[in-house]
Structure formats: C-alpha cells, structure tokens
Design a protein around this motif. Structure first.
Motif, short mmCIF file in Angstrom:
data_model
loop_
_atom_site.label_atom_id
_atom_site.label_comp_id
_atom_site.label_asym_id
_atom_site.label_seq_id
_atom_site.Cartn_x
_atom_site.Cartn_y
_atom_site.Cartn_z
N GLY A 273 -46.72 -24.99 25.24
CA GLY A 273 -46.60 -26.43 24.94
C GLY A 273 -45.90 -27.19 26.05
N LEU A 274 -46.12 -28.49 26.06
CA LEU A 274 -45.48 -29.36 27.05
C LEU A 274 -43.95 -29.31 26.90
N LEU A 275 -43.24 -29.46 28.03
CA LEU A 275 -41.77 -29.61 27.96
C LEU A 275 -41.43 -31.08 28.12
N PHE A 276 -40.83 -31.67 27.09
CA PHE A 276 -40.36 -33.05 27.17
C PHE A 276 -38.97 -33.08 27.79
N PRO A 277 -38.75 -33.78 28.91
CA PRO A 277 -37.40 -33.87 29.47
C PRO A 277 -36.67 -35.12 28.98
N PHE A 278 -35.38 -35.00 28.70
CA PHE A 278 -34.53 -36.15 28.37
C PHE A 278 -33.28 -36.05 29.22
N TYR A 279 -32.88 -37.15 29.83
CA TYR A 279 -31.68 -37.10 30.67
C TYR A 279 -30.65 -38.09 30.16
N ASP A 280 -29.41 -37.63 30.07
CA ASP A 280 -28.30 -38.49 29.68
C ASP A 280 -27.39 -38.68 30.90
N ALA A 281 -27.49 -39.88 31.50
CA ALA A 281 -26.75 -40.14 32.75
C ALA A 281 -25.24 -40.13 32.52
N ASP A 282 -24.79 -40.41 31.29
CA ASP A 282 -23.34 -40.48 31.04
C ASP A 282 -22.69 -39.10 31.10
N THR A 283 -23.40 -38.10 30.60
CA THR A 283 -22.83 -36.74 30.59
C THR A 283 -23.48 -35.85 31.66
#
Length: 477
Positions: A273-283
């Motif tokens: 399956g596809l890998l969805f990336p999410f980035y949190d710039a604060d941490t």
C-alpha cells in the motif's frame, strides 16, 4: 558501557524528547461510528478535520457527497445525517480552509471545485448550494490545497494535468501551472507558500515557483518511484515516499535546491500500500502511515546525520483507508498531545481518533514541545500574495489554548443583502450567473449602475464649475 544492538542506540536518539511518544486510540465512545465511508479507491484521505468539524466523503447514489459532523458529536451517526451533496460526480478530495473554520473546499469527478460555508453547529439539512462553484478544469479534479499563508487562494490539480490557482476574492482562476505531462499525485508547500513541490505519474519530482509556474528543480527518479512528497517545513528539504525497483516501500530525503540525488534513501518494508507522509514542523517529527495496513511509523528529522531517526511504530490490526489530521491549535496541550490522526476504518464505518502523546509527569504547560505555531490568522490577502509578496505564517502560542473558545477572527460587516463573508470578502458577489435570465438581470443591474455613476459624475462636474465661478467672482471683487 552500553551492550547490545548498537544499531538501535545512537546518542542523538537518547537525548530526544520524542523518543517515547506513543499513540493512544480514543475510547469507543469518542469515536465516530456508522459512517458510510466512500468505497472509492482513489489514494486520497477522504476526510478533513479542524477544531470544529470532521468531514468525511461518503458512499452515495448519484452525484458525490460528504458529511460534516461537529467534533463533539461522537458515537453513532444518525442515518438521516444531512450531507453536503451538490456535486454531480464522486467527491475526490475535501480540505478545510486553514483560516476560516466554517469554510471547506471540495473537488470532484464532475470537473468542478466548490467552496461551502458550513453553519455554526453543523448542517441541519442537506446542503446543495455552494458559496462558489469553480469551473476551469476540463477533466476530473483529484487534488486541492489551500495556500498556507494567504487567505482566499486555493490550488487544484486535475486529470487534465494542470494546476489552477483560484483567487476566491474574485472567484476566478488567475494562474495555470502547465508543466506536468501526466496525473499529479501530490502537492505540498514550503512554510511561507513561496514554493510548491509536486509528485507526478510522469515519474518526476518538481519544485515550482507557483506564481510564475517556473520549474526551479526537477528530478527524474530512476530507482525510487515517487508517490507522495512533503516539504519539511523550512529545513529546505523534501521527503518523498515511494517504491524501490525491488518493489519495497521506500522513503527518500532531498535537498530542495539540488534534486540530482537524494540525500538519503531508506527502505521501510515489503508491503504494497501507499505510504502517506505527514510532517510536524514544530516537533520535527515525520509520520508514515500505510494505506491498507494499520501501521504508523514515526521518525525525528534532523539536518545532520543520521537525518532520519526512527522512533517507534504505532500498530493496529484495523487497516486505514485515509487519515485526517487535526490542526495544532485543536490539540489537547494539557495531555501533551503533539499530533492527532482521524483514521478511516472502512469495513466498520468507523473513524478513530489516534493521539500522539509525549509522556510527561508535570501538569504545567510544556513550552519545549509546543513552540509558537501557525494560528488561524492569514499573513496576507490573495492580492498581496499574487502581487509577489511572501510572508511567513502568523504564529501563536498554544499556552492556555486548549481552554480558549474558538474566537471567530472574521466578522461579517452588517449588510442588508444576503452575503457570505470570508476574511472580509463577500463570496456571493462572485458566484457566476447560472442562467440566461440571471445573466440578463446582471447585465441590466450593471447598466443601471453605470448610468447612475455617469449622472453622479455630471452633477459633480456642474458643482465644480459653479464653485470655480464663485471663486472667480470672489477674487475679482
């Protein structure tokens, strides 16, 4: 000394305040249940969330629709729950406006992009009338993104391989980005929205200056077939998820100013399956969620080696179809929550909140895990951004944020006629005329207005001439 598997131990790892972050699934009574989640196989999230509402694309006969549920309305959904159902084809993507929490955009197989205003407290009946219906794509529209710092700028990407930039102050497309030769798979902005990066089925990764449409950097990926790309805040880095030539799931880190080679490539696993990336710039945390499995892995991103520090993996037997993410100001800072997913579990018709928590003993506000963060105030207007201005997001502190009732920043001016005001802009004035009749009416209205203005000018001219004459006679005497 430290004995054991030296691979899993690095000094940077030990000092990280995020090494023990854990995922906590909401109790069943805080989940949302009985939701007819769409069966569409598109690789989108099919849901969007903010501090007021949860929106989910639903399975519907004829046309496309989505439901909007007030966040507080947990539990089982009423089967007569009203829907937003104006589209003539499947809804492929929905996104809340980052600055106005009652405004949501949707795009569809019917080639249109629509902007809706959800009443306070949610829908009381089906909504079919959008505030704006935006036509400009010649084929279905798969992706939409709001500009991160300017109000009323919306990007859409269609199966005509074009990206349109809409200025909602006038309800028109104002730019077209036309450099892709196949379907655009994802769009992502840097922090101030001066750069746009895209992944595309034509196997190219691009960094684009959105106002001119110029491609600044481009990579043709031989070994790493890219699916998704995300900007890593203002680190000048991009992260892509994709597939290696051996069909393993892979991530790659890139320097936005030089896409000739990835800085680092890392294999994740052999799932498909596809890998969805999410980035949190604060941490500086990166989350990777597998579509069709129940895993969410997370990493810490650094500018020096090892660049990507694996932290942990949240596991669940229930596969996710898509994930919504709560904006920062909607998190529970008292619980040291640094990220929150809303996971779509299609088979159960269930949406499950998953909170990422930093374990802390103290009850006081944890300044170090909550730096100043973008709030709900735009940094500039659409016209300012279009004129070439770039501004960073307007930052807020989340201290005491979780007790704060959501103030509406934008107050509609008092007007006699019905109007829908977003960021001080009356969107209804810009709805294009639907019918011949309406067109004629609009034309006559404009003619009247012109006549009135001309008369006003004439009377002012006459008055000026009178004053000049009076002036003359005064001076002569």
């Amino acid at each position: 000394g430290y004995k054991g598997n030296s691979m899993s131990w690095r000094p940077t790892y030990r000092s990280s305040k995020f090494r023990n972050v854990y995922g906590k699934v909401a109790n069943r009574e805080h989940c949302y249940d009985g939701i007819p989640i769409t069966k569409n196989v598109h690789d989108n999230h099919f849901c969007a969330v903010n501090s007021k509402f949860l929106a989910v694309v639903t399975e519907s006969a004829g046309g496309g629709s989505f439901i909007v549920i007030p966040l507080s309305q947990c539990g089982r959904l009423d089967s007569h729950q009203p829907k937003v159902c104006g589209h003539q084809g499947n809804v492929l993507n929905i996104k809340w406006n980052p600055f106005f929490e009652n405004i949501i955009a949707s795009c569809s197989e019917d080639t249109s992009v629509r902007v809706w205003e959800i009443p306070e407290g949610g829908l009381r009946r089906n909504m079919t009338e959008a505030v704006l219906e935006l036509y400009g794509h010649s084929r279905r529209v798969g992706l939409i993104e709001w500009h991160p710092t300017s109000s009323s700028i919306l990007f859409s990407a269609g199966y005509d391989y074009k990206i349109l930039i809409w200025n909602l102050e006038i309800g028109e497309p104002v730019k077209m980005i036309d450099c892709h030769t196949d379907v655009i798979l994802s769009m992502t902005f840097n922090t101030d929205g001066s750069l746009l990066a895209t992944s595309c089925k034509d196997k190219k990764l691009r960094v684009i200056e959105p106002r001119s449409g110029a491609v600044i950097q481009q990579a043709s990926c031989k070994n790493h077939r890219i699916n998704r790309v995300v900007f890593l805040g203002n680190m000048k880095r991009l992260l892509t998820t994709g597939v290696s030539r051996w069909n393993t799931r892979q991530i790659a880190l890139w320097d936005q100013e030089d896409l000739s080679m990835p800085i680092v490539e890392e294999d994740i696993d052999g799932l498909s399956g596809l890998l969805f990336p999410f980035y949190d710039a604060d941490t500086h945390m990166l989350y990777l969620a597998g579509k069709g499995d129940g895993n969410i892995r997370y990493f810490e991103v650094t500018t020096e080696k090892p660049f990507l520090q694996y932290l942990m993996e949240f596991r669940s037997p229930a596969p996710q179809k898509g994930l919504g993410v709560m904006p920062k100001h909607g998190l529970d800072v008292a619980a040291c929550e640094v990220f929150r997913f809303y996971k779509l579990v299609t088979l159960k018709g269930l949406i499950e909140p998953i909170s990422m928590i930093v374990p802390r003993r103290s009850d006081t506000y944890q300044e170090d895990i909550y730096p100043m963060t973008p709030g709900t105030e735009p940094a500039m207007t659409a016209s300012e951004w279009l004129s070439g201005i770039d501004r960073d997001p307007v930052l807020v502190s989340l201290k005491d944020g979780y007790q704060r009732p959501n103030q509406l920043v934008f107050k509609a001016p008092v007007k006699e006629k019905k109007s829908v005001v977003v960021n001080g802009i009356d969107l209804l004035e810009n709805v294009p005329p639907r019918t011949e009749n309406e067109l004629l009416r609009m034309f006559f209205r404009q003619q009247d207005e012109l006549r009135r203005l001309k008369e006003e000018l004439t009377t002012k001219d006459v008055r000026i001439r009178q004053l000049e004459l009076e002036d003359l006679t005064l001076n002569q005497s």
